[in-house]
Motif scaffolding. Structure first.
Motif, PDB file in Angstrom:
ATOM      1  N   THR A   7       0.800  -1.175   0.058  1.00 62.65           N
ATOM      2  CA  THR A   7      -0.016  -0.035  -0.100  1.00 62.65           C
ATOM      3  C   THR A   7       0.774   1.418   0.129  1.00 62.65           C
ATOM      4  O   THR A   7       0.539   2.327  -0.578  1.00 62.65           O
ATOM      5  CB  THR A   7      -0.971   0.191   1.130  1.00 62.65           C
ATOM      6  N   GLU A   8       1.883   1.043   0.443  1.00 61.89           N
ATOM      7  CA  GLU A   8       2.881   2.466   0.579  1.00 61.89           C
ATOM      8  C   GLU A   8       3.231   2.719  -0.686  1.00 61.89           C
ATOM      9  O   GLU A   8       3.819   3.901  -1.060  1.00 61.89           O
ATOM     10  CB  GLU A   8       4.185   2.326   1.623  1.00 61.89           C
ATOM     11  N   MET A   9       3.324   1.819  -1.667  1.00 61.63           N
ATOM     12  CA  MET A   9       3.789   2.107  -3.207  1.00 61.63           C
ATOM     13  C   MET A   9       2.630   2.221  -4.006  1.00 61.63           C
ATOM     14  O   MET A   9       2.964   2.384  -5.114  1.00 61.63           O
ATOM     15  CB  MET A   9       4.716   1.008  -3.560  1.00 61.63           C
ATOM     16  N   ASN A  10       1.475   1.701  -3.593  1.00 59.44           N
ATOM     17  CA  ASN A  10       0.274   1.676  -4.256  1.00 59.44           C
ATOM     18  C   ASN A  10       0.555   0.692  -5.411  1.00 59.44           C
ATOM     19  O   ASN A  10      -0.055   0.708  -6.554  1.00 59.44           O
ATOM     20  CB  ASN A  10      -0.158   3.065  -4.904  1.00 59.44           C
ATOM     21  N   LEU A  11       1.094  -0.491  -4.929  1.00 62.36           N
ATOM     22  CA  LEU A  11       1.332  -1.474  -6.006  1.00 62.36           C
ATOM     23  C   LEU A  11       1.078  -2.760  -5.675  1.00 62.36           C
ATOM     24  O   LEU A  11       1.360  -3.137  -4.448  1.00 62.36           O
ATOM     25  CB  LEU A  11       2.787  -1.598  -6.650  1.00 62.36           C
ATOM     26  N   PRO A  54       7.117   8.774  -5.925  1.00 66.90           N
ATOM     27  CA  PRO A  54       6.037   9.270  -6.273  1.00 66.90           C
ATOM     28  C   PRO A  54       6.026  10.647  -6.924  1.00 66.90           C
ATOM     29  O   PRO A  54       5.071  10.890  -7.508  1.00 66.90           O
ATOM     30  CB  PRO A  54       5.584   9.585  -4.876  1.00 66.90           C
ATOM     31  N   VAL A  55       7.164  11.545  -6.902  1.00 67.98           N
ATOM     32  CA  VAL A  55       7.082  12.834  -7.469  1.00 67.98           C
ATOM     33  C   VAL A  55       7.253  12.844  -8.792  1.00 67.98           C
ATOM     34  O   VAL A  55       7.395  13.753  -9.663  1.00 67.98           O
ATOM     35  CB  VAL A  55       8.345  13.907  -6.813  1.00 67.98           C
ATOM     36  N   LEU A  56       7.935  11.269  -9.373  1.00 68.42           N
ATOM     37  CA  LEU A  56       8.308  11.354 -10.835  1.00 68.42           C
ATOM     38  C   LEU A  56       6.893  10.795 -11.594  1.00 68.42           C
ATOM     39  O   LEU A  56       6.839   9.835 -11.790  1.00 68.42           O
ATOM     40  CB  LEU A  56       9.484  10.445 -10.961  1.00 68.42           C
ATOM     41  N   GLN A  57       6.489  11.820 -12.418  1.00 70.46           N
ATOM     42  CA  GLN A  57       5.296  11.445 -13.096  1.00 70.46           C
ATOM     43  C   GLN A  57       5.349  12.280 -14.312  1.00 70.46           C
ATOM     44  O   GLN A  57       5.792  13.332 -14.528  1.00 70.46           O
ATOM     45  CB  GLN A  57       3.899  12.010 -12.616  1.00 70.46           C
ATOM     46  N   ARG A 122       0.113   8.033 -13.444  1.00 63.94           N
ATOM     47  CA  ARG A 122       0.708   7.288 -12.173  1.00 63.94           C
ATOM     48  C   ARG A 122       2.274   7.670 -12.072  1.00 63.94           C
ATOM     49  O   ARG A 122       2.877   7.533 -13.381  1.00 63.94           O
ATOM     50  CB  ARG A 122       0.406   5.866 -12.153  1.00 63.94           C
ATOM     51  N   PRO A 123       2.808   7.476 -10.998  1.00 65.57           N
ATOM     52  CA  PRO A 123       4.395   7.591 -10.874  1.00 65.57           C
ATOM     53  C   PRO A 123       5.069   6.371 -11.738  1.00 65.57           C
ATOM     54  O   PRO A 123       4.610   5.462 -11.937  1.00 65.57           O
ATOM     55  CB  PRO A 123       4.852   7.525  -9.293  1.00 65.57           C
TER      56      PRO A 123
END
Length: 154
Positions: A7-11, A54-57, A122-123
């Motif tokens: 969940t921390e990575m949403n993967l 997460p900031v790399l989209q 998504r990132p």
């Protein structure tokens, strides 16, 4: 296969069950990395990782340039030449680019397979598999089973 809902990575990440690979989640200031490694005495020893910042989209038209940049940084980290060729690929929810190159890790020759991709909006996720030089074909099915099932949780 073991299914990890990170969940921390949403993967959702799949790893081998028999033998069960050792996994852990590592957080740095700008990224999260989930790793999986073959257990001791398993041949060939193999390490896989999934990293998300997460900031790399990126927009779809920026993805190839971003993948080149990531692969350049990985080559620097491995102290080798950046790969000349990258190929478009898709794994699970992610569309991106991949390559394979040879390097040394702790003075041991290795083969490195890397994929950089995302689902639009998504990132970027960077997936990496590292094993002894010449042994990627021995773990190709492990990589395929894991990488093709990768998906975002939402």
């Amino acid at each position: 296969m073991n299914i990890h809902r990170v969940t921390e990575m949403n993967l959702e990440i799949w790893t081998e069950h028999d033998p069960e690979w050792e996994t852990r989640l590592k957080q740095s200031p700008n990224s999260l990395t989930f790793t999986a490694e073959t257990p001791a005495l398993t041949y060939p020893p193999t390490h896989m990782s999934w990293t998300i910042a997460p900031v790399l989209q990126f927009e779809p038209d920026e993805l190839e340039a971003a993948a080149h940049g990531v692969l350049q940084q990985m080559a620097i980290r491995y102290r080798t030449q950046p790969p000349e060729q990258i190929s478009p690929s898709q794994y699970g929810d992610l569309i991106g680019y991949e390559t394979t190159f040879q390097a040394e890790a702790q003075n041991i020759p290795v083969d490195v397979r890397v994929f950089c991709g995302h689902r639009e909006g998504r990132p970027m996720v960077v997936m990496q598999a590292v094993t002894l030089k010449g042994k990627l074909r021995h773990v190709a099915e492990h990589i395929r089973r894991s990488w093709t099932h990768l998906r975002y949780l939402d």
